[in-house]
Design a protein around this motif. Sequence first.
Motif, PDB file in Angstrom:
ATOM      1  N   PRO A 117      32.229  -7.547  16.361  1.00 48.26           N
ATOM      2  CA  PRO A 117      31.523  -6.486  15.634  1.00 48.26           C
ATOM      3  C   PRO A 117      32.459  -5.613  14.798  1.00 48.26           C
ATOM      4  CG  PRO A 117      30.730  -6.632  17.889  1.00 48.26           C
ATOM      5  CD  PRO A 117      31.943  -7.504  17.815  1.00 48.26           C
ATOM      6  N   CYS A 158      26.047 -12.723  14.804  1.00 47.06           N
ATOM      7  CA  CYS A 158      25.267 -12.136  15.900  1.00 47.06           C
ATOM      8  C   CYS A 158      24.840 -13.225  16.891  1.00 47.06           C
ATOM      9  CB  CYS A 158      24.060 -11.404  15.329  1.00 47.06           C
ATOM     10  SG  CYS A 158      22.954 -10.698  16.572  1.00 47.06           S
ATOM     11  N   PRO A 173      25.629  -7.851  20.705  1.00 46.11           N
ATOM     12  CA  PRO A 173      25.620  -8.684  19.489  1.00 46.11           C
ATOM     13  C   PRO A 173      24.884  -8.054  18.320  1.00 46.11           C
ATOM     14  CG  PRO A 173      25.196 -10.033  21.416  1.00 46.11           C
ATOM     15  CD  PRO A 173      25.168  -8.610  21.882  1.00 46.11           C
ATOM     16  N   LEU A 174      23.897  -7.211  18.590  1.00 44.72           N
ATOM     17  CA  LEU A 174      23.165  -6.563  17.507  1.00 44.72           C
ATOM     18  C   LEU A 174      24.030  -5.568  16.741  1.00 44.72           C
ATOM     19  CD1 LEU A 174      19.758  -5.948  19.322  1.00 44.72           C
ATOM     20  CD2 LEU A 174      20.376  -7.825  17.794  1.00 44.72           C
ATOM     21  N   SER A 206      26.262 -12.107   8.874  1.00 50.45           N
ATOM     22  CA  SER A 206      26.254 -11.257  10.070  1.00 50.45           C
ATOM     23  C   SER A 206      25.207 -11.716  11.076  1.00 50.45           C
ATOM     24  CB  SER A 206      25.997  -9.798   9.669  1.00 50.45           C
ATOM     25  OG  SER A 206      24.724  -9.649   9.063  1.00 50.45           O
TER      26      SER A 206
END
Length: 385
Positions: free
Chosen positions: A76, A121, A291-292, A117
């Motif tokens: 991230p 994710c 992951p978000l 992205s």
Amino acid sequence: MASASLFRHPLTRLDRYILRQVLVSLISVTLGLVALIWLTQSLRFVELIVNRGLSPFVFLRLTVLLIPSFVAVILPITTFVVVQFVYQRLAGDRELTVMRAAGQSPLALAKPTLILSMGVCLLCFWLNIWVVPSSFAAFREYQFEIRNRIAAFLLQEGVFTPIAANLTVYVRKRDQDGTLHGIMVDDERSPEDQATIIAEAGRIVPGPLGPRVILFNGTRQELDAKTGRLNLLTFSENVINLAETSSDADSRFRDDSEVSIHDLLHPPHDEVRAQDIPKWRAEAYRRLAEPLTVISYALVALASVLTGAFRRHGGLARPLIGVAITVSLVALGLAVNNVASRNSLWLPLIWLHAIAPGVLAAWLLLRRQRMRVPVSPPLAATGGG
């Protein structure tokens, strides 16, 4: 509806150009940071090779098992850094100026990065749910095996071998069948029961807590801490545990980092204490929500570069604000996880922290604030004849 139709269209050459730059930069930065973190973290295992004579293969196997956790943690952050850097460089090289002049909206410019992205994710979901718990379990199992069974091949003839910080073993001779001769053990693991043991012979056998040595025909000398008297005990056979601790506390228990999502959400009552249940559930929520943050941090970077007043040469104010926001979000995430691990009532904050920044940044991108170059009024409107 316009935003949905935008993502249904195939990637243009401009989209592929931006996507390639972000993807290459992301791979390069992630690999570099993983190598740096692996190097710094692996230094604590060098002692196994230098002082305990283990092979480099053991060192490599231990440290490689930690790499998936490094990747899951830094993805991230590296996504934000790469997106911020690439788009800021595009602005500095005036490429964004040309793209905007060609009619590209902020959402259109963000499209390739958003697609990437989303893929990152999904990769983080795979790492957090399956790969990282399995690698952590293998790492701790292997570390436990090395720590508690290392004495079987560490003992050398004529050498005082420190099995642990408070346990030293000396062996005068070792036969090919494993029989030990001339053994001395200095055992200070229990402050109230420090002992020096001397035996004529012995043999190492496996035990539930690690290797044990069976001693034959020896003496045990203990110094009474209260009276100062030296107690001497003669034995024909005695058993000593060579694990780093002589208590049952060293038995193998699973940590929350190596447990599956199902077990984290439904902790086994025979394995987890009641006060540790919030910690396990917070770990499950963290794995599912973290992951978000890849998408959220990417949207924050995009919003900091593509929104606001348009400048031909770019600007540093908004990118610096984006960096400050992301640093604050990382620190806030640590605080939220800490609070939620103590009280399950705060678990929804983990989801809020992962989703809310991305929603706000997406709203900024979707606003109709497309900056256009001012157009001079037509000559007909000046009234000239």
